[in-house]
Design a protein around this motif. Structure first.
Motif, PDB file in Angstrom:
ATOM      1  N   ASP A  28       0.856  -1.185   0.000  1.00  0.00           N
ATOM      2  CA  ASP A  28       0.000   0.000   0.000  1.00  0.00           C
ATOM      3  C   ASP A  28       0.888   1.228   0.000  1.00  0.00           C
ATOM      4  O   ASP A  28       1.957   1.246   0.622  1.00  0.00           O
ATOM      5  N   GLY A  29       0.429   2.263  -0.732  1.00  0.00           N
ATOM      6  CA  GLY A  29       1.195   3.487  -0.840  1.00  0.00           C
ATOM      7  C   GLY A  29       1.301   3.917  -2.286  1.00  0.00           C
ATOM      8  O   GLY A  29       0.539   3.440  -3.137  1.00  0.00           O
ATOM      9  N   PRO A  30       2.237   4.820  -2.611  1.00  0.00           N
ATOM     10  CA  PRO A  30       2.423   5.226  -4.010  1.00  0.00           C
ATOM     11  C   PRO A  30       2.727   4.008  -4.885  1.00  0.00           C
ATOM     12  O   PRO A  30       3.479   3.113  -4.493  1.00  0.00           O
ATOM     13  N   ALA A  31       2.143   3.993  -6.069  1.00  0.00           N
ATOM     14  CA  ALA A  31       2.240   2.804  -6.919  1.00  0.00           C
ATOM     15  C   ALA A  31       3.548   2.768  -7.705  1.00  0.00           C
ATOM     16  O   ALA A  31       4.046   3.795  -8.167  1.00  0.00           O
ATOM     17  N   VAL A  32       4.072   1.554  -7.857  1.00  0.00           N
ATOM     18  CA  VAL A  32       5.216   1.306  -8.727  1.00  0.00           C
ATOM     19  C   VAL A  32       4.962  -0.003  -9.468  1.00  0.00           C
ATOM     20  O   VAL A  32       4.499  -0.985  -8.887  1.00  0.00           O
ATOM     21  N   VAL A  33       5.241   0.015 -10.766  1.00  0.00           N
ATOM     22  CA  VAL A  33       5.077  -1.162 -11.615  1.00  0.00           C
ATOM     23  C   VAL A  33       6.463  -1.729 -11.914  1.00  0.00           C
ATOM     24  O   VAL A  33       7.364  -0.994 -12.342  1.00  0.00           O
ATOM     25  N   LEU A  34       6.640  -3.019 -11.678  1.00  0.00           N
ATOM     26  CA  LEU A  34       7.904  -3.708 -11.942  1.00  0.00           C
ATOM     27  C   LEU A  34       7.749  -4.608 -13.146  1.00  0.00           C
ATOM     28  O   LEU A  34       6.844  -5.450 -13.196  1.00  0.00           O
ATOM     29  N   ARG A  55       6.198   0.042   1.679  1.00  0.00           N
ATOM     30  CA  ARG A  55       5.854   1.465   1.562  1.00  0.00           C
ATOM     31  C   ARG A  55       5.175   1.810   0.240  1.00  0.00           C
ATOM     32  O   ARG A  55       4.855   2.981   0.010  1.00  0.00           O
ATOM     33  N   HIS A  56       4.988   0.847  -0.620  1.00  0.00           N
ATOM     34  CA  HIS A  56       4.423   1.109  -1.936  1.00  0.00           C
ATOM     35  C   HIS A  56       3.353   0.080  -2.285  1.00  0.00           C
ATOM     36  O   HIS A  56       3.370  -1.046  -1.759  1.00  0.00           O
ATOM     37  N   ARG A  57       2.460   0.471  -3.176  1.00  0.00           N
ATOM     38  CA  ARG A  57       1.622  -0.525  -3.820  1.00  0.00           C
ATOM     39  C   ARG A  57       2.406  -1.010  -5.028  1.00  0.00           C
ATOM     40  O   ARG A  57       2.719  -0.231  -5.942  1.00  0.00           O
ATOM     41  N   VAL A  58       2.718  -2.266  -5.045  1.00  0.00           N
ATOM     42  CA  VAL A  58       3.618  -2.833  -6.038  1.00  0.00           C
ATOM     43  C   VAL A  58       2.814  -3.688  -7.011  1.00  0.00           C
ATOM     44  O   VAL A  58       2.095  -4.611  -6.601  1.00  0.00           O
ATOM     45  N   ILE A  59       2.944  -3.376  -8.287  1.00  0.00           N
ATOM     46  CA  ILE A  59       2.189  -4.034  -9.360  1.00  0.00           C
ATOM     47  C   ILE A  59       3.193  -4.761 -10.241  1.00  0.00           C
ATOM     48  O   ILE A  59       4.096  -4.132 -10.803  1.00  0.00           O
ATOM     49  N   VAL A  60       3.044  -6.072 -10.361  1.00  0.00           N
ATOM     50  CA  VAL A  60       4.074  -6.879 -11.025  1.00  0.00           C
ATOM     51  C   VAL A  60       3.416  -7.798 -12.060  1.00  0.00           C
ATOM     52  O   VAL A  60       2.982  -8.904 -11.740  1.00  0.00           O
ATOM     53  N   PRO A  61       3.339  -7.371 -13.318  1.00  0.00           N
ATOM     54  CA  PRO A  61       2.709  -8.202 -14.341  1.00  0.00           C
ATOM     55  C   PRO A  61       3.714  -9.107 -15.054  1.00  0.00           C
ATOM     56  O   PRO A  61       4.920  -8.819 -15.100  1.00  0.00           O
ATOM     57  N   ASP A  62       3.207 -10.196 -15.607  1.00  0.00           N
ATOM     58  CA  ASP A  62       3.914 -10.864 -16.695  1.00  0.00           C
ATOM     59  C   ASP A  62       3.667 -10.037 -17.945  1.00  0.00           C
ATOM     60  O   ASP A  62       2.511  -9.708 -18.271  1.00  0.00           O
ATOM     61  N   LEU A  63       4.714  -9.671 -18.659  1.00  0.00           N
ATOM     62  CA  LEU A  63       4.541  -8.969 -19.923  1.00  0.00           C
ATOM     63  C   LEU A  63       3.694  -9.801 -20.879  1.00  0.00           C
ATOM     64  O   LEU A  63       3.702 -11.038 -20.812  1.00  0.00           O
ATOM     65  N   ALA A  94      -4.311   1.615 -14.534  1.00  0.00           N
ATOM     66  CA  ALA A  94      -5.595   2.317 -14.476  1.00  0.00           C
ATOM     67  C   ALA A  94      -6.685   1.421 -13.913  1.00  0.00           C
ATOM     68  O   ALA A  94      -7.536   1.870 -13.139  1.00  0.00           O
ATOM     69  N   ALA A  95      -6.670   0.138 -14.296  1.00  0.00           N
ATOM     70  CA  ALA A  95      -7.667  -0.799 -13.786  1.00  0.00           C
ATOM     71  C   ALA A  95      -7.555  -0.963 -12.275  1.00  0.00           C
ATOM     72  O   ALA A  95      -8.539  -1.307 -11.604  1.00  0.00           O
ATOM     73  N   LEU A  96      -6.364  -0.703 -11.737  1.00  0.00           N
ATOM     74  CA  LEU A  96      -6.142  -0.786 -10.292  1.00  0.00           C
ATOM     75  C   LEU A  96      -6.298   0.571  -9.605  1.00  0.00           C
ATOM     76  O   LEU A  96      -6.041   0.692  -8.404  1.00  0.00           O
ATOM     77  N   GLY A  97      -6.702   1.592 -10.373  1.00  0.00           N
ATOM     78  CA  GLY A  97      -6.995   2.894  -9.797  1.00  0.00           C
ATOM     79  C   GLY A  97      -5.845   3.879  -9.778  1.00  0.00           C
ATOM     80  O   GLY A  97      -5.900   4.875  -9.057  1.00  0.00           O
ATOM     81  N   HIS A  98      -4.805   3.651 -10.600  1.00  0.00           N
ATOM     82  CA  HIS A  98      -3.624   4.512 -10.583  1.00  0.00           C
ATOM     83  C   HIS A  98      -3.444   5.205 -11.929  1.00  0.00           C
ATOM     84  O   HIS A  98      -3.294   4.534 -12.960  1.00  0.00           O
ATOM     85  N   ASP A  99      -3.442   6.536 -11.914  1.00  0.00           N
ATOM     86  CA  ASP A  99      -3.191   7.279 -13.150  1.00  0.00           C
ATOM     87  C   ASP A  99      -1.799   7.914 -13.166  1.00  0.00           C
ATOM     88  O   ASP A  99      -1.415   8.579 -14.124  1.00  0.00           O
ATOM     89  N   ARG A 100      -1.027   7.679 -12.097  1.00  0.00           N
ATOM     90  CA  ARG A 100       0.368   8.127 -12.045  1.00  0.00           C
ATOM     91  C   ARG A 100       1.135   7.163 -11.148  1.00  0.00           C
ATOM     92  O   ARG A 100       0.673   6.808 -10.053  1.00  0.00           O
ATOM     93  N   PHE A 101       2.295   6.735 -11.611  1.00  0.00           N
ATOM     94  CA  PHE A 101       3.022   5.683 -10.903  1.00  0.00           C
ATOM     95  C   PHE A 101       4.455   5.629 -11.407  1.00  0.00           C
ATOM     96  O   PHE A 101       4.785   6.146 -12.477  1.00  0.00           O
TER      97      PHE A 101
END
Length: 292
Positions: A28-34, A55-63, A94-101
């Motif tokens: 939870d916190g500012p979003a970062v995509v790995l 300290r962050h909301r971490v978003i980790v997709p398979d490409l 965006a689907a997770l509610g983040h427009d800046r990350f």
């Protein structure tokens, strides 16, 4: 083996044009995509992601084309262009509610991150790059016998058909060779993790080749157009890299500086798979970049 990052939830979310991506989400916190590299999946971030999730909301997709994400046919060059893959990232966030990350990528994922930064500067708050060069510069610095270190780039740049058949004929050995060559001490992966990367890649030969072929075609054309137009990465950019530029005869920091005026370039004493070999140092670098 279908490994998961401890403490993370898993979702299937739509990327560009509705292509479904397999995504781990935690913290939870500012979003970062790995964004992961080759020949890997999102699981390469397991050690870093859990640290950042404090300290962050971490978003980790398979490409797209990798791991458990969808693997659309690459008959259209744009399907695996980094522009399309960057749109995947924006749509998933965006689907997770983040427009800046923030975006941090390793290897192939870093190229997606660069394109996200160029195409969506209002969305990408900062950009972290692990151990790669921009597409335009990568092709420019490879010449002579030194280019043998990137032999796979030339193989997968060939027209569709033959590269896929050649790789498929020896796929386990092909993908394992990179894990071994880029981890010379053989201590970074457990046998189970190594097997996961090999098996996931074997199941994705066509899409992986399409991803690499794009870098020798449509991605290169986009970089050339941006360079001619004077486009730059306007957000803070941090590059964590091996010092392979000096060994191959170029200045990696200067090449990145031409794209990124607000640049932090830091060599690290690690192999290519630094997020797994030295996760504490990698996570600290990302946290420092996020706080800048």
């Amino acid at each position: 083996m279908n490994p998961v990052i401890d403490g993370f939830d898993y979702r299937t979310l739509p990327g560009a044009d509705g292509v479904e991506l397999h995504v781990a989400v935690g913290g939870d916190g500012p979003a970062v995509v790995l964004l992961h590299g080759f020949p890997q999946t999102h699981y390469m971030w397991r050690h870093v992601a859990t640290r950042l999730a404090e300290r962050h909301r971490v978003i980790v997709p398979d490409l797209r084309g990798y791991g458990s994400s969808a693997k659309p046919a690459g008959t259209d060059p744009g399907t695996y262009s980094k522009r399309t893959m960057a749109r995947d990232v924006v749509e998933v966030a965006a689907a997770l509610g983040h427009d800046r990350f923030g975006v941090v990528g390793h290897d192939r994922g870093a190229l997606v991150g660069v394109r996200a930064g160029l195409d969506h500067p209002e969305t990408v708050a900062y950009l972290g790059i692990l151990d790669v060069l921009p597409t335009l510069d990568m092709w420019a610095v490879l010449h002579g016998v030194q280019a043998k270190v990137a032999w796979h780039l030339y193989l997968m740049a060939q027209p569709a058909g033959l590269p896929e058949r050649m790789i498929a004929a020896v796929a386990p050995e092909f993908f394992a060779s990179f894990l071994d060559a880029w981890d010379p001490d053989g201590a970074t992966f457990t046998p189970e993790v190594r097997q996961h990367y090999v098996e996931s890649s074997v199941a994705a030969v066509d899409s992986i080749v399409a991803d690499y072929r794009a870098s020798a075609g449509i991605d290169l054309e986009m970089d050339e157009a941006d360079r001619a137009a004077g486009a730059q990465l306007t957000m803070p950019v941090g590059v964590l890299s091996q010092d392979w530029g000096s060994r191959l005869g170029f200045d990696a920091a200067a090449l990145w500086g031409a794209w990124a005026p607000d640049l932090t370039y830091r060599p690290i004493q690690a192999g290519h798979f630094m997020a797994e070999e030295k996760p504490a140092e990698t996570a600290a670098f990302i946290a420092e970049l996020a706080a800048a």
